[in-house]
Write a protein that holds these residues in place. Sequence first.
Motif: not given
Length: 314
Positions: A2-6
Motif C-alpha cells: 500500500r502506498a499514497i501516490a499520484v
Amino acid sequence: MRAIAVSEYGATPSLMELDRPEPGPGEILVKLVAAGMNPFDWKVADGMLQGVVEARFPLILGQDGAGVVEAVGEGADRFRVGDQVYGSFGGIPRGLGSYAEFAVVPQDGPVATMPQKMVYSQAAAVPTASMTAYNLVEKTGVEDGRTVLVIGASGGVGQAVVQLAALKGGYVIATASPDMTETMLHLGADETVDYRAGDLFETVSEAHPDGVDVLIDLVDGERELDMLAGTVKKGGVVASTVGQANTAGLKKRGIKAYNFQNKASGELLAVLAELIDGGKLTVHVSREVDLAETPAAIAEAKRGGARGKTVIRL
C-alpha cells in the motif's frame, strides 16, 4: 504494498496498491513503520519539479521515514537486516517515496541508525526538518550572543531552528501565535512575537532598535521578506527556505542573503541522533494518521498553520 501516490503531476494523492521495490546493488530495503510529512511532498505532487526531474508514475509521495531493514542488496554491508533506521527515502526518478509500506535507499545515502531514545513515529518526523534546521543555523553563522529572528517558528523546521540556535548560544526571537508561546520558550526561545498582532516589522524594530544579526524566514514571499530584512543590522544575514530572498538587493544594503537549499546526508542524521539521545533536540509530533487518512491530511496541511509534525502510521 500500500502506498499514497499520484498518477500524474497535479493529480489528487490517493491510496494505491503497488509493487514492492527491491534493493539494487549498494541499497537497502526498509519496511517502514512511520513516515513524516513535509510541504515538499505535496509541492512535488503538484508539479514543482516538472521539467526539472524526470519522474516515474505512479509517483509515491514522501521523503522522511523510519523503520526496519528488511533486506540488503549486493555489496551493501553498512546495515544488517533488523537494524532500526531513519532517513530520507525519496526516489522520484523511480517513482518511490516514504508514504508506503516499503522503501529503498542507497546505504551511503541519507539514512542512519535511529535515535535510541525515539520511537518510530518520532524518528520519522526528524530528517528533513531537523537537517534543514541544522544546516540553516550553520550557514547563517549563529553563535553565542547573536540575535536570531525566526519567522515561521511553529512548524517542524522552525521548532528545530529555535532549539539549535539556542544551543549555539543565540538570542532567539520566535514568531508564534499566543497558543504556541509556552512551547517556543520551552524549546529555547528568549522571546516570542505574535505575527498576527500588528505590524511585525514595527514590533521587532521597536524591541530591537539596533537590529538583529540573523533573519531566518521559512514562510514569507519576497515583498514581506524584503520588509522584514529592515530589522537586520548591516553585516547581518538573511536566509529564505522558500527562495524569496532578493540576494542582489540585500547585498546592496550590506546584508548577506541566501536562498537556502538543504543538503541531506547519513552523517548529518548521525549527528542529529546524538543530539536527540543527548536530550539537546526534540521533535513535536502534533498528529498521527493512518495511510488511508493521508490524502485528507495533505489537503489540511496545505492550508498551513502547522503546530509541529504530522506523521503517517504504516
